[in-house]
Scaffold this active site. Sequence first.
Site, short mmCIF file in Angstrom:
data_model
loop_
_atom_site.label_atom_id
_atom_site.label_comp_id
_atom_site.label_asym_id
_atom_site.label_seq_id
_atom_site.Cartn_x
_atom_site.Cartn_y
_atom_site.Cartn_z
N PRO A 18 0.80 -1.23 0.00
CA PRO A 18 0.00 0.00 0.00
C PRO A 18 0.84 1.28 0.00
CG PRO A 18 -0.04 -1.06 2.16
CD PRO A 18 0.59 -2.03 1.22
N ASN A 19 0.30 2.26 -0.69
CA ASN A 19 0.86 3.61 -0.80
C ASN A 19 2.09 3.71 -1.69
OD1 ASN A 19 -1.07 4.91 1.00
ND2 ASN A 19 -0.06 3.79 2.65
N ARG A 75 5.27 10.92 -2.42
CA ARG A 75 5.13 10.56 -1.01
C ARG A 75 6.46 10.70 -0.25
NH1 ARG A 75 4.87 4.40 1.13
NH2 ARG A 75 4.20 4.92 3.24
N TYR A 105 11.45 8.11 0.88
CA TYR A 105 11.24 7.15 -0.21
C TYR A 105 11.84 7.57 -1.55
CZ TYR A 105 8.04 5.48 3.37
OH TYR A 105 7.54 5.04 4.57
N ASN A 115 8.00 -5.58 -1.61
CA ASN A 115 7.99 -4.52 -0.60
C ASN A 115 6.58 -4.51 -0.03
OD1 ASN A 115 7.96 -2.29 1.00
ND2 ASN A 115 8.95 -0.93 -0.49
N ALA A 161 3.43 -0.95 4.49
CA ALA A 161 2.93 -0.98 5.88
C ALA A 161 2.51 -2.39 6.31
CB ALA A 161 1.76 -0.02 6.01
N HIS A 219 4.57 -4.80 8.72
CA HIS A 219 4.53 -4.77 10.19
C HIS A 219 3.23 -5.33 10.76
CE1 HIS A 219 7.78 -2.16 9.03
NE2 HIS A 219 6.95 -1.28 8.50
N ASP A 263 1.71 -15.91 5.66
CA ASP A 263 1.23 -17.29 5.52
C ASP A 263 1.08 -17.68 4.06
OD1 ASP A 263 1.18 -17.60 8.26
OD2 ASP A 263 -1.00 -17.51 8.46
N GLU A 310 12.83 -9.39 0.59
CA GLU A 310 12.04 -8.28 1.13
C GLU A 310 12.82 -6.99 0.91
OE1 GLU A 310 11.30 -8.90 5.32
OE2 GLU A 310 10.75 -6.79 5.64
N HIS A 364 12.86 -2.70 1.22
CA HIS A 364 12.31 -1.43 1.71
C HIS A 364 13.16 -0.29 1.17
CE1 HIS A 364 9.67 -3.56 4.40
NE2 HIS A 364 10.69 -4.31 4.74
N LEU A 365 12.50 0.73 0.70
CA LEU A 365 13.23 1.91 0.20
C LEU A 365 13.97 2.60 1.33
CD1 LEU A 365 10.13 2.83 -1.80
CD2 LEU A 365 12.35 2.75 -2.93
N SER A 366 13.29 2.78 2.45
CA SER A 366 13.90 3.45 3.60
C SER A 366 14.56 2.41 4.50
CB SER A 366 12.82 4.22 4.37
OG SER A 366 11.87 3.31 4.93
N ARG A 383 14.11 4.06 11.79
CA ARG A 383 12.87 4.84 11.90
C ARG A 383 12.10 4.43 13.17
NH1 ARG A 383 9.82 4.76 6.38
NH2 ARG A 383 8.72 6.46 7.43
N ARG A 415 8.35 0.05 13.07
CA ARG A 415 8.81 -0.43 11.76
C ARG A 415 9.95 -1.44 11.89
NH1 ARG A 415 6.27 3.21 8.16
NH2 ARG A 415 5.96 5.21 9.18
C1 DQA Z 1 8.49 0.84 3.41
C2 DQA Z 1 8.67 1.02 4.93
C3 DQA Z 1 7.36 0.77 5.67
O1 DQA Z 1 7.55 0.92 7.07
C4 DQA Z 1 6.32 1.77 5.22
O2 DQA Z 1 5.07 1.51 5.84
C5 DQA Z 1 6.17 1.82 3.74
C6 DQA Z 1 7.36 1.70 2.89
C7 DQA Z 1 9.75 1.23 2.63
O3 DQA Z 1 9.82 0.91 1.45
O4 DQA Z 1 10.66 1.88 3.18
O5 DQA Z 1 5.08 2.06 3.22
O6 DQA Z 1 8.22 -0.52 3.16
#
Ligand code: DQA
Length: 150
Positions: free
Chosen positions: A12-13, A20, A25, A77, A80, A83, A90, A101, A103-105, A110, A114
């Site tokens: 999501p997002n 964003r 990111y 990725n 959210a 977490h 599953d 896995e 993650h950009l950040s 953080r 997270r």
């Molecule tokens: C994220 C890190 C997550 O904590 C966050 O909710 C995201 C992006 C990242 O790519 O850094 O939406 O997965």
Amino acid sequence: MQSKSILVLHGPNLNLLGLREPEHYGSATLDSINHALSSKAKSAGIALESFQSNSEAELVTKIQSLATNKADFVIINPAAFTHTSVAMRDALSAVKVPFIEVHLSNVFARETFRHHSYFTDIAVGIISGLGAQGYSLALDYAIQHINRSN
Ligand code: DQA
């Protein structure tokens, strides 16, 4: 020989990348990330599909589809849902496709909520904090993994 494939899943997002919180990111859009991944996979002779959803149910269904429409590797990725989502974890355990896995950040630099991921202990590995390059590095690994198992 059957053709090889990689599925890239975005949670999501991530459709808002570029707009964003660029301090976390970066400025690359999701389209530009997906485009770069597709080109690299194509050069390696591997099919690559990217899928983004804001819905946990859609992501679970997409992961479940790997049971019949097997991919050789997944790059995910979960955003959210990293977490929160036992359901996505599953589903990945059920289909048994190796995954990285991404993650950009740097999630560990953080907020503490997270720091926990439902995915890390069942992943091949995790890349966190390298921005959009993290996806490209994950793809390099996935291509090597697939070529090794040929
Ligand atoms: C994220 C890190 C997550 O904590 C966050 O909710 C995201 C992006 C990242 O790519 O850094 O939406 O997965």
